[in-house]
Design a protein around this motif. Structure first.
Motif, PDB file in Angstrom:
ATOM      1  N   LEU A  29      38.856  92.043  67.139  1.00  0.00           N
ATOM      2  CA  LEU A  29      37.793  92.238  66.155  1.00  0.00           C
ATOM      3  C   LEU A  29      38.396  92.716  64.840  1.00  0.00           C
ATOM      4  CD1 LEU A  29      34.907  93.903  68.217  1.00  0.00           C
ATOM      5  CD2 LEU A  29      35.548  91.498  67.996  1.00  0.00           C
ATOM      6  N   PRO A  30      37.896  92.206  63.725  1.00  0.00           N
ATOM      7  CA  PRO A  30      38.474  92.528  62.411  1.00  0.00           C
ATOM      8  C   PRO A  30      37.978  93.862  61.872  1.00  0.00           C
ATOM      9  CG  PRO A  30      36.680  90.988  62.152  1.00  0.00           C
ATOM     10  CD  PRO A  30      36.825  91.192  63.624  1.00  0.00           C
ATOM     11  N   VAL A  31      38.323  94.949  62.556  1.00  0.00           N
ATOM     12  CA  VAL A  31      37.862  96.284  62.192  1.00  0.00           C
ATOM     13  C   VAL A  31      38.969  96.984  61.411  1.00  0.00           C
ATOM     14  CG1 VAL A  31      36.955  98.464  63.046  1.00  0.00           C
ATOM     15  CG2 VAL A  31      36.455  96.340  64.280  1.00  0.00           C
ATOM     16  N   ALA A  32      38.706  97.366  60.173  1.00  0.00           N
ATOM     17  CA  ALA A  32      39.713  97.970  59.322  1.00  0.00           C
ATOM     18  C   ALA A  32      40.038  99.387  59.776  1.00  0.00           C
ATOM     19  CB  ALA A  32      39.240  97.989  57.869  1.00  0.00           C
ATOM     20  N   GLY A  33      41.323  99.684  59.937  1.00  0.00           N
ATOM     21  CA  GLY A  33      41.767 101.039  60.230  1.00  0.00           C
ATOM     22  C   GLY A  33      42.041 101.328  61.682  1.00  0.00           C
ATOM     23  N   VAL A  34      41.738 100.404  62.586  1.00  0.00           N
ATOM     24  CA  VAL A  34      41.981 100.601  64.007  1.00  0.00           C
ATOM     25  C   VAL A  34      42.107  99.237  64.661  1.00  0.00           C
ATOM     26  CG1 VAL A  34      39.519 100.689  64.595  1.00  0.00           C
ATOM     27  CG2 VAL A  34      41.172 101.837  66.076  1.00  0.00           C
ATOM     28  N   ASN A  35      42.919  99.138  65.710  1.00  0.00           N
ATOM     29  CA  ASN A  35      43.060  97.868  66.414  1.00  0.00           C
ATOM     30  C   ASN A  35      42.041  97.793  67.532  1.00  0.00           C
ATOM     31  OD1 ASN A  35      44.424  96.317  68.900  1.00  0.00           O
ATOM     32  ND2 ASN A  35      45.067  95.398  66.976  1.00  0.00           N
ATOM     33  N   VAL A  36      41.229  96.758  67.545  1.00  0.00           N
ATOM     34  CA  VAL A  36      40.204  96.566  68.574  1.00  0.00           C
ATOM     35  C   VAL A  36      40.445  95.221  69.252  1.00  0.00           C
ATOM     36  CG1 VAL A  36      37.747  96.479  69.099  1.00  0.00           C
ATOM     37  CG2 VAL A  36      38.560  97.917  67.213  1.00  0.00           C
ATOM     38  N   SER A  37      40.981  95.278  70.476  1.00  0.00           N
ATOM     39  CA  SER A  37      41.282  94.072  71.244  1.00  0.00           C
ATOM     40  C   SER A  37      40.188  93.805  72.261  1.00  0.00           C
ATOM     41  CB  SER A  37      42.617  94.235  71.979  1.00  0.00           C
ATOM     42  OG  SER A  37      43.672  94.426  71.069  1.00  0.00           O
ATOM     43  N   VAL A  38      39.833  92.538  72.438  1.00  0.00           N
ATOM     44  CA  VAL A  38      38.871  92.136  73.461  1.00  0.00           C
ATOM     45  C   VAL A  38      39.652  91.767  74.717  1.00  0.00           C
ATOM     46  CG1 VAL A  38      37.007  90.552  74.059  1.00  0.00           C
ATOM     47  CG2 VAL A  38      37.300  91.285  71.673  1.00  0.00           C
ATOM     48  N   LEU A  39      39.387  92.473  75.817  1.00  0.00           N
ATOM     49  CA  LEU A  39      40.081  92.209  77.081  1.00  0.00           C
ATOM     50  C   LEU A  39      39.265  91.347  78.032  1.00  0.00           C
ATOM     51  CD1 LEU A  39      41.647  95.715  77.846  1.00  0.00           C
ATOM     52  CD2 LEU A  39      42.520  93.859  76.412  1.00  0.00           C
ATOM     53  N   ALA A  40      37.969  91.258  77.820  1.00  0.00           N
ATOM     54  CA  ALA A  40      37.082  90.471  78.668  1.00  0.00           C
ATOM     55  C   ALA A  40      35.793  90.238  77.892  1.00  0.00           C
ATOM     56  CB  ALA A  40      36.822  91.192  79.998  1.00  0.00           C
ATOM     57  N   PRO A  41      35.016  89.208  78.295  1.00  0.00           N
ATOM     58  CA  PRO A  41      35.171  88.345  79.473  1.00  0.00           C
ATOM     59  C   PRO A  41      36.119  87.184  79.186  1.00  0.00           C
ATOM     60  CG  PRO A  41      33.205  87.719  78.277  1.00  0.00           C
ATOM     61  CD  PRO A  41      33.769  88.903  77.549  1.00  0.00           C
ATOM     62  N   PRO A  42      36.551  86.485  80.243  1.00  0.00           N
ATOM     63  CA  PRO A  42      37.347  85.269  80.007  1.00  0.00           C
ATOM     64  C   PRO A  42      36.467  84.175  79.423  1.00  0.00           C
ATOM     65  CG  PRO A  42      36.830  85.496  82.339  1.00  0.00           C
ATOM     66  CD  PRO A  42      36.347  86.756  81.686  1.00  0.00           C
ATOM     67  N   ALA A  43      37.108  83.174  78.859  1.00  0.00           N
ATOM     68  CA  ALA A  43      36.351  82.059  78.272  1.00  0.00           C
ATOM     69  C   ALA A  43      35.500  81.362  79.316  1.00  0.00           C
ATOM     70  CB  ALA A  43      37.313  81.077  77.605  1.00  0.00           C
ATOM     71  N   GLU A  44      36.005  81.247  80.552  1.00  0.00           N
ATOM     72  CA  GLU A  44      35.229  80.688  81.662  1.00  0.00           C
ATOM     73  C   GLU A  44      34.555  81.854  82.376  1.00  0.00           C
ATOM     74  OE1 GLU A  44      33.443  77.913  83.921  1.00  0.00           O
ATOM     75  OE2 GLU A  44      34.816  77.511  82.243  1.00  0.00           O
ATOM     76  N   PRO A  45      33.224  81.966  82.310  1.00  0.00           N
ATOM     77  CA  PRO A  45      32.536  83.147  82.832  1.00  0.00           C
ATOM     78  C   PRO A  45      32.848  83.444  84.302  1.00  0.00           C
ATOM     79  CG  PRO A  45      31.040  81.833  81.502  1.00  0.00           C
ATOM     80  CD  PRO A  45      32.285  81.014  81.679  1.00  0.00           C
ATOM     81  N   LEU A  46      32.853  84.717  84.626  1.00  0.00           N
ATOM     82  CA  LEU A  46      33.055  85.184  85.988  1.00  0.00           C
ATOM     83  C   LEU A  46      31.738  85.195  86.756  1.00  0.00           C
ATOM     84  CD1 LEU A  46      35.223  88.316  85.082  1.00  0.00           C
ATOM     85  CD2 LEU A  46      36.087  86.211  86.119  1.00  0.00           C
ATOM     86  N   ALA A  47      31.843  85.162  88.073  1.00  0.00           N
ATOM     87  CA  ALA A  47      30.699  85.386  88.969  1.00  0.00           C
ATOM     88  C   ALA A  47      29.491  84.538  88.609  1.00  0.00           C
ATOM     89  CB  ALA A  47      30.313  86.868  88.965  1.00  0.00           C
ATOM     90  N   GLY A  48      29.736  83.291  88.251  1.00  0.00           N
ATOM     91  CA  GLY A  48      28.629  82.387  87.945  1.00  0.00           C
ATOM     92  C   GLY A  48      27.841  82.782  86.720  1.00  0.00           C
ATOM     93  N   GLY A  49      28.448  83.556  85.811  1.00  0.00           N
ATOM     94  CA  GLY A  49      27.763  83.945  84.583  1.00  0.00           C
ATOM     95  C   GLY A  49      26.951  85.213  84.703  1.00  0.00           C
ATOM     96  N   GLU A  50      27.134  85.986  85.775  1.00  0.00           N
ATOM     97  CA  GLU A  50      26.411  87.249  85.937  1.00  0.00           C
ATOM     98  C   GLU A  50      26.736  88.154  84.753  1.00  0.00           C
ATOM     99  OE1 GLU A  50      24.934  90.948  86.950  1.00  0.00           O
ATOM    100  OE2 GLU A  50      27.089  90.634  86.718  1.00  0.00           O
ATOM    101  N   ARG A  51      25.698  88.762  84.155  1.00  0.00           N
ATOM    102  CA  ARG A  51      25.880  89.431  82.871  1.00  0.00           C
ATOM    103  C   ARG A  51      26.808  90.648  82.950  1.00  0.00           C
ATOM    104  NH1 ARG A  51      20.381  88.135  82.518  1.00  0.00           N
ATOM    105  NH2 ARG A  51      19.724  90.261  82.989  1.00  0.00           N
ATOM    106  N   ASN A  52      26.609  91.510  83.942  1.00  0.00           N
ATOM    107  CA  ASN A  52      27.455  92.702  84.026  1.00  0.00           C
ATOM    108  C   ASN A  52      28.933  92.338  84.112  1.00  0.00           C
ATOM    109  OD1 ASN A  52      25.225  94.341  83.969  1.00  0.00           O
ATOM    110  ND2 ASN A  52      25.412  95.089  86.064  1.00  0.00           N
ATOM    111  N   GLU A  53      29.236  91.374  84.980  1.00  0.00           N
ATOM    112  CA  GLU A  53      30.634  91.017  85.217  1.00  0.00           C
ATOM    113  C   GLU A  53      31.279  90.369  83.995  1.00  0.00           C
ATOM    114  OE1 GLU A  53      31.964  92.304  87.559  1.00  0.00           O
ATOM    115  OE2 GLU A  53      31.069  91.983  89.519  1.00  0.00           O
TER     116      GLU A  53
END
Length: 507
Positions: free
Chosen positions: A173-197
């Motif tokens: 994410l382009p947040v100035a002053g701190v590094n914000v990395s997205v670790l999940a979700p993967p591009a191919e959804p997990l668990a059939g697209g279940e929202r929590n997962e």
């Protein structure tokens, strides 16, 4: 006051089609409103490298059985992660933001589309677009919901023409002053697209301090994190997943992330039982200092890149298995936020959590700190730590009692081996020392009182064990059913019968 800023990097795939408002309680399920972020990842990775200059603030807002987290970066950009439950329509979040003089939301992150995470999205967007300096961009995992709350959120995005982006693992994410990395979700959804997962999981890095925010990720989501990012999960602070549910904050995730501090956001006496006892036990076994918004209230973590200051509205135990015994604080309470502890050193150092004076009600607001850092040092908890008696003759005469050994890390399960924890004291004076009514306390306020008539001869030592046993002239037993001394560092404070502190040691 936080002023409006334009994000430094803003090259993402913009949302093309948003649906209009639909009446009724629910709407038909719809396709994700954003395109894949795979084309945008390269652009996102060009965000400015984060430096440890300046102060980062992370505010865990007490919103009951819901979640909302405010981040204020060293460059005064703001990121709001979730907005609480649909039943209060953003009331608690907006009140908090106004109290903090937040005039713009540069980045609004939707971890997932459940109504206890996006409940205030529409109201927050409307307020900032109509009465303040606007919302810069919205980030979403792209998993749709059929709820009216979700539809209202998307309608607000469309109405005010706010850029909406789908984010997936390995985006930044382009947040100035701190590094914000997205670790999940993967591009191919997990668990059939279940929202929590498929919650958006963020790792926020500022110098030596790292914050892991996992949304409502459960078994599959956490397994993905460990398997995909295991060597990148090490964090100082963990926001316990799914409100402290036993389906989250697994042993594997805790072992991979090794947090020193955990924050749980859920209601007191939650209808779901959050935080679950199993989760609290896992946190307790690792001596992770745990803050629960339902008992500590609004919790503000402030970092200069090395040290981390922890401030809360209420002073309560941070021993995870004891949290359910602490009294509650209601969402929206206006108690001031007061410093409680400072973590010296982050993931790149041996951290030590030490108490600060929480007796002065000094409010902490965005851009301010209510006190100064406390101490520094390192400790080895795997073997007893030998300490030397005070070299200063006056100090030795005043205290006479010396701490000569600390064993904080019991073998095996700390709570199952409480007598594996102990302190060894010595009378370093030249006359007998009557310890009747003297107390030993940790930084969380757990207190042991020496028994009536207990006296140490000159040069004599006594071992104070945490667990149960029969007292003798050389061995005393606290009688605690749980571990007391934090493996990652604690403060040992001894007071005499008048309450005067005569010995204070940090390890």
């Amino acid at each position: 006051m936080v002023t409006r800023h334009t994000p430094t990097v803003f090259v993402l795939v913009l949302l093309v089609v948003l649906s209009g408002c639909v009446g009724g309680g629910t709407v038909a399920p719809s396709e994700p409103r954003t395109e894949s972020a795979s084309e945008a990842s390269a652009s996102l990775q060009t965000a400015n490298a984060t430096t440890a200059s300046g102060t980062l603030e992370v505010h865990y807002i007490n919103v009951g059985q819901a979640t909302s987290t405010l981040v204020v970066t060293p460059e005064n950009e703001t990121m709001l992660i979730d907005t609480g439950d649909w039943r209060d329509d953003g009331e608690y979040v907006l009140a908090y933001l106004r109290a903090q003089n937040i005039t713009r939301i540069d980045h609004l992150v939707t971890t997932h589309a459940d109504a206890d995470h996006i409940g205030g999205h529409a109201s927050v967007i409307e307020y900032y677009e109509q009465e303040a300096d606007g919302v810069g961009a919205v980030y979403d995992p792209g998993i749709a919901s059929s709820s009216r709350t979700y539809e209202s959120y998307l309608d607000a995005v469309e109405r005010y023409d706010i850029p909406l982006y789908r984010v997936v693992s390995n985006d930044t994410l382009p947040v100035a002053g701190v590094n914000v990395s997205v670790l999940a979700p993967p591009a191919e959804p997990l668990a059939g697209g279940e929202r929590n997962e498929n919650s958006v999981v963020l790792m926020m890095t500022h110098g030596q301090q790292r914050f892991l925010l996992t949304g409502d990720a459960e078994t599959e989501g956490e397994n993905y994190l460990v398997e995909t990012h295991g060597d990148r999960l090490n964090a100082t602070v963990l926001q316990a997943g799914h409100h402290g549910s036993n389906s989250s904050s697994s042993d594997a995730l805790l072992d991979a992330s090794s947090p020193q501090v955990a924050v749980v956001s859920s209601a007191y006496q939650s209808q779901y039982g959050h935080p679950h006892e199993e989760t609290l036990a896992r946190l307790g076994e690792r001596s992770i200092a745990t803050y629960w918004t339902a008992v500590h209230g609004n919790t503000v973590l402030t970092s200069d890149g090395r040290n981390l200051t922890i401030a809360t509205q209420r002073n309560a135990t941070t021993v995870a298995p004891e949290l359910h015994t602490a009294p509650p604080i209601e969402p929206g309470a206006t108690d001031p936020v007061v410093e409680r502890a400072t973590l010296v050193g982050g993931v790149a150092a041996t951290p030590m959590l030490v108490a600060t004076d929480g007796g002065v009600d000094t409010p902490v607001t965005a851009g301010e700190s209510s006190g100064e850092s406390v101490g520094s040092g390192e400790s080895e908890a795997s073997t007893p730590t030998e300490t030397e008696p005070p070299a200063d003759d006056d100090a030795a005469t005043a205290a006479e009692l010396s701490l000569v050994s600390v064993q904080a890390d019991a073998s095996g399960n700390d709570h199952g081996n409480t007598n594996g924890e102990y302190l060894v004291f010595e009378n370093s004076g030249n006359s007998p020392l009557d310890l009747t009514g003297w107390t030993v306390a940790d930084e969380a306020g757990h207190t042991y009182t020496f028994p009536m008539g207990f006296t140490l001869a000159p040069g004599a030592r006594v071992t104070l064990y945490t667990g149960e046993g029969s007292d003798t002239d050389t061995e005393l037993y606290w009688g605690s059913g749980n571990a007391v001394w934090n493996n990652g560092g604690d403060t040992i404070r001894v007071s005499d019968g008048t309450g005067t502190v005569v010995l204070e040691e940090r390890y």
